[in-house]
Scaffold this motif. Structure first.
Motif, PDB file in Angstrom:
ATOM      1  N   ILE A   1       0.828  -1.214   0.000  1.00 55.36           N
ATOM      2  CA  ILE A   1       0.000   0.000   0.000  1.00 55.36           C
ATOM      3  C   ILE A   1       0.862   1.264   0.000  1.00 55.36           C
ATOM      4  O   ILE A   1       0.329   2.370  -0.114  1.00 55.36           O
TER       5      ILE A   1
ATOM      6  N   THR B   1       8.269  -4.124   2.287  1.00 57.71           N
ATOM      7  CA  THR B   1       8.125  -5.547   2.571  1.00 57.71           C
ATOM      8  C   THR B   1       9.506  -6.152   2.787  1.00 57.71           C
ATOM      9  O   THR B   1      10.412  -5.912   2.001  1.00 57.71           O
TER      10      THR B   1
ATOM     11  N   LEU C   1      -3.263   0.131  13.561  1.00 54.60           N
ATOM     12  CA  LEU C   1      -2.100   0.435  12.726  1.00 54.60           C
ATOM     13  C   LEU C   1      -2.374   1.518  11.685  1.00 54.60           C
ATOM     14  O   LEU C   1      -1.468   2.229  11.270  1.00 54.60           O
TER      15      LEU C   1
ATOM     16  N   VAL D   1       3.702   3.312  11.473  1.00 50.76           N
ATOM     17  CA  VAL D   1       4.075   2.128  12.243  1.00 50.76           C
ATOM     18  C   VAL D   1       3.767   0.847  11.444  1.00 50.76           C
ATOM     19  O   VAL D   1       4.486  -0.136  11.534  1.00 50.76           O
TER      20      VAL D   1
ATOM     21  N   PRO E   1       0.004  -6.314   2.398  1.00 47.96           N
ATOM     22  CA  PRO E   1      -0.185  -6.917   1.060  1.00 47.96           C
ATOM     23  C   PRO E   1      -1.618  -7.384   0.822  1.00 47.96           C
ATOM     24  O   PRO E   1      -2.058  -7.448  -0.333  1.00 47.96           O
ATOM     25  N   ASP E   2      -2.358  -7.652   1.910  1.00 42.25           N
ATOM     26  CA  ASP E   2      -3.740  -8.146   1.738  1.00 42.25           C
ATOM     27  C   ASP E   2      -4.664  -7.107   1.111  1.00 42.25           C
ATOM     28  O   ASP E   2      -5.671  -7.461   0.507  1.00 42.25           O
TER      29      ASP E   2
ATOM     30  N   ASP F   1     -11.117   0.710   7.253  1.00 43.55           N
ATOM     31  CA  ASP F   1     -10.564   0.132   8.479  1.00 43.55           C
ATOM     32  C   ASP F   1     -11.074   0.851   9.716  1.00 43.55           C
ATOM     33  O   ASP F   1     -11.092   0.282  10.813  1.00 43.55           O
TER      34      ASP F   1
HETATM   35  P1  NAI Z   1       0.835  -4.875   8.204  1.00 40.41           P
HETATM   36  O1  NAI Z   1       0.951  -3.698   9.111  1.00 40.41           O
HETATM   37  O2  NAI Z   1       1.255  -4.668   6.800  1.00 40.41           O
HETATM   38  O3  NAI Z   1      -0.688  -5.380   8.171  1.00 40.41           O
HETATM   39  C1  NAI Z   1      -1.375  -5.863   9.327  1.00 40.41           C
HETATM   40  C2  NAI Z   1      -2.878  -5.661   9.114  1.00 40.41           C
HETATM   41  O4  NAI Z   1      -3.208  -4.270   9.233  1.00 40.41           O
HETATM   42  C3  NAI Z   1      -3.356  -6.087   7.733  1.00 40.41           C
HETATM   43  O5  NAI Z   1      -4.619  -6.680   7.831  1.00 40.41           O
HETATM   44  C4  NAI Z   1      -3.445  -4.791   6.960  1.00 40.41           C
HETATM   45  O6  NAI Z   1      -4.412  -4.810   5.921  1.00 40.41           O
HETATM   46  C5  NAI Z   1      -3.827  -3.783   8.050  1.00 40.41           C
HETATM   47  N1  NAI Z   1      -3.290  -2.457   7.744  1.00 40.41           N
HETATM   48  C6  NAI Z   1      -1.986  -2.062   7.915  1.00 40.41           C
HETATM   49  N2  NAI Z   1      -1.861  -0.801   7.520  1.00 40.41           N
HETATM   50  C7  NAI Z   1      -3.067  -0.382   7.095  1.00 40.41           C
HETATM   51  C8  NAI Z   1      -3.557   0.848   6.558  1.00 40.41           C
HETATM   52  N3  NAI Z   1      -2.753   1.915   6.396  1.00 40.41           N
HETATM   53  N4  NAI Z   1      -4.849   0.936   6.222  1.00 40.41           N
HETATM   54  C9  NAI Z   1      -5.667  -0.109   6.400  1.00 40.41           C
HETATM   55  N5  NAI Z   1      -5.277  -1.290   6.914  1.00 40.41           N
HETATM   56  C10 NAI Z   1      -3.984  -1.429   7.252  1.00 40.41           C
HETATM   57  O7  NAI Z   1       1.655  -6.065   8.885  1.00 40.41           O
HETATM   58  P2  NAI Z   1       2.155  -7.457   8.270  1.00 40.41           P
HETATM   59  O8  NAI Z   1       1.082  -8.058   7.419  1.00 40.41           O
HETATM   60  O9  NAI Z   1       2.656  -8.206   9.433  1.00 40.41           O
HETATM   61  O10 NAI Z   1       3.410  -7.101   7.375  1.00 40.41           O
HETATM   62  C11 NAI Z   1       3.391  -6.995   5.956  1.00 40.41           C
HETATM   63  C12 NAI Z   1       4.782  -6.607   5.480  1.00 40.41           C
HETATM   64  O11 NAI Z   1       5.141  -5.318   5.975  1.00 40.41           O
HETATM   65  C13 NAI Z   1       5.906  -7.553   5.937  1.00 40.41           C
HETATM   66  O12 NAI Z   1       6.783  -7.772   4.855  1.00 40.41           O
HETATM   67  C14 NAI Z   1       6.624  -6.794   7.025  1.00 40.41           C
HETATM   68  O13 NAI Z   1       7.984  -7.145   7.115  1.00 40.41           O
HETATM   69  C15 NAI Z   1       6.453  -5.367   6.533  1.00 40.41           C
HETATM   70  N6  NAI Z   1       6.524  -4.345   7.598  1.00 40.41           N
HETATM   71  C16 NAI Z   1       7.165  -3.187   7.274  1.00 40.41           C
HETATM   72  C17 NAI Z   1       7.227  -2.162   8.171  1.00 40.41           C
HETATM   73  C18 NAI Z   1       7.923  -0.908   7.752  1.00 40.41           C
HETATM   74  O14 NAI Z   1       8.358  -0.801   6.615  1.00 40.41           O
HETATM   75  N7  NAI Z   1       8.057   0.068   8.620  1.00 40.41           N
HETATM   76  C19 NAI Z   1       6.642  -2.262   9.523  1.00 40.41           C
HETATM   77  C20 NAI Z   1       5.940  -3.503   9.753  1.00 40.41           C
HETATM   78  C21 NAI Z   1       5.901  -4.509   8.808  1.00 40.41           C
END
Ligand code: NAI
Length: 451
Positions: free
Chosen positions: A13, A71, A241, A259, A264-265, A313
């Motif tokens: 995203i 990612t 988040l 944060v 990816p979902d 969300d």
């Molecule tokens: P994630 O934070 O991407 O997602 C967790 C859940 O929260 C998902 O269901 C997602 O759809 C929802 N979500 C997150 N941000 C959102 C937004 N802005 N609006 C609406 N819904 C939101 O965590 P996940 O799935 O554990 O990690 C995905 C990838 O992101 C991994 O490759 C991980 O390493 C990376 N990651 C990168 C970070 C960074 O660059 N600072 C921090 C945390 C994870």
């Protein structure tokens, strides 16, 4: 003059929310020249590396960046960009602002606290080893310098943002030397800021207090691992988040990012919530001294959310672009509170050299053995004091209670002080006994430097 800012849209995203935030900031009238660069999967696809040396050089040159989530591919040996960026660029503090937002339903109202997480040390140094095929270990290190930097930043932040109290979070009751270093350094630095209250709390207790009475806290400062966990807990307190902003602060650079991860979902669906990245950008504007623009964007965001115009969300119906448009339509000039100055991070300098007497008193050698190790009782000045297995002394009285593994800590002590040569002689005397890890037992200023 235009501010020169690096924009790393990131993965998933990331590009959608970065574009929304860029549009809002540009509409606010603040003069920004954006420098786009790749990080994450996009960079791997183009250049074969999650972040290139050129991008790191660009960040070093421009000093301020807005970063979308990246990612981290699982396996494959790619560097974690976030960890790499923090370490390479010396971003020692991760600051997360935790404030309830209008229109975002949460269990508690009026939370307004700041979590400052040490960003480089602790168990994040990548100092991990398999001690035996069945025993993994990870070195937790807390330095006086690293702690002084993050603690001094916390007090500077409190002073400049008009906050009243800084609380150190630790587990010094158990990790007496590592977290003890954090707590002692905190107390030393706190004395330089007499107008700001300073106290401390154990990490398990802070978790309990945060989910029962979060409004009691002001600024929390934590070592890396506790900070990682507690700041996500705090994100949950203010709506999850999608809304939690953050920044990575160094002496010379600052990178502002949400944060959350790359989600990816929901990537590519146009439904991601840009609020967290926008709130990070608001803090970036304050960092740049653009207090009016920060206040205007913040007010427009709050009004939009309060009007129920939200992304899915948060229970709303808007997509990313429509939500950004709703904020832009509410942008009006706002007078900023000029009594609150932007936080400037001075180069704090190295912890001053101290005169410390050191006395080598013994050695712990970690030995691989499926049974109690058979080792020399005395070598030179060193006398064997026994072995522990998973932290427990093994005696006739408790042997049958314990589940033993093939990794023993064997301790030798000297009556007086010894030199390194005695330890080398002992290692030689161990012959073919497999050892994998040696720790010197040293007294500093007469105080035991081992547990
Ligand atoms: P994630 O934070 O991407 O997602 C967790 C859940 O929260 C998902 O269901 C997602 O759809 C929802 N979500 C997150 N941000 C959102 C937004 N802005 N609006 C609406 N819904 C939101 O965590 P996940 O799935 O554990 O990690 C995905 C990838 O992101 C991994 O490759 C991980 O390493 C990376 N990651 C990168 C970070 C960074 O660059 N600072 C921090 C945390 C994870």
């Amino acid at each position: 003059m235009k501010h020169q800012i690096v924009l790393l849209p990131g993965d998933g995203i990331g590009p959608e929310i970065a574009e929304a935030v860029r549009r809002i900031l540009d509409a606010s009238g603040v003069a920004i020249e954006w420098f786009h660069a790749d990080a994450g999967l996009a960079s791997i696809d183009k250049y074969g590396d999650a972040i290139t040396d050129e991008t790191l050089a660009l960040l070093t040159e421009k000093k301020v960046a807005l970063k979308g989530p990246t990612t981290t591919p699982v396996g494959g040996g790619h560097r974690s960009i976030n960890v790499l960026i923090r370490k390479t660029l010396g971003l020692f503090a991760n600051v997360r602002m935790v404030r309830t937002l209008p229109g975002v339903k949460t269990r508690f109202e009026e939370i307004d606290l700041v979590v400052v997480r040490e960003n480089i040390e602790d168990t994040y140094g990548g100092l991990e080893y398999l001690q035996t095929a069945d025993v993994g270990s990870c070195l937790k290190f807390i330095t006086r310098q690293g702690t002084a930097d993050v603690v001094r930043y916390s007090f500077e932040y409190a002073r400049q943002m008009g906050r009243k109290r800084v609380t150190a979070v630790h587990k010094a009751n158990i990790h007496k030397l590592a977290d003890g270093m954090f707590l002692d350094t905190f107390r030393e630095i706190a004395a330089e800021y007499p107008e700001i209250a300073a106290d401390d709390i154990i990490v398990d207790n802070v978790c309990m207090q945060l989910v029962t009475k979060p409004t009691q806290f002001d600024v929390l400062v934590l070592p890396n691992l506790y900070g990682d966990i507690v700041s996500d807990l705090c994100a949950g307190l203010i709506g999850g988040l999608g809304v939690a902003p953050g920044s990575n602060i160094g002496h010379k650079l600052a990178i502002f990012e949400a944060v959350h991860g790359s989600a990816p979902d929901i990537a590519g669906k146009g439904i991601a919530n840009p609020t967290a990245l926008l709130q990070s950008a608001i803090h970036m504007l304050r960092h740049l001294g653009e207090l009016e623009a920060a206040a205007a964007v913040e007010k427009a965001l709050h009004e939009t959310l309060a009007a129920g115009e939200k992304t899915g969300d948060l229970g709303g119906k808007l997509g990313t672009t429509a939500f950004a448009d709703a904020i832009i339509s509410r942008l009006t000039p706002v007078a900023a509170d000029r009594t609150v100055t932007p936080v400037r991070v001075k180069a704090f300098g190295h912890a001053e050299a101290r005169t410390v007497s050191e006395e080598l008193c013994g050695v712990d050698i970690y030995v691989k053995s499926t049974t109690e190790p058979v080792v020399p009782a005395r070598v030179g000045a060193l006398t064997y004091k026994g072995a522990t297995n998973r932290g427990a002394e093994v005696t006739d009285a408790n042997r049958e209670n314990l589940t033993l593994v093939d990794w023993w800590r064997c301790r030798w002590m000297a009556e007086g002080s010894i030199g390194q040569a005695e330890i080398v002689a002992l290692l030689g005397a161990l012959g073919e006994t497999p050892w994998m890890h040696v720790e010197k037992l040293t007294k500093f200023n007469g105080k035991k430097g081992w547990a």
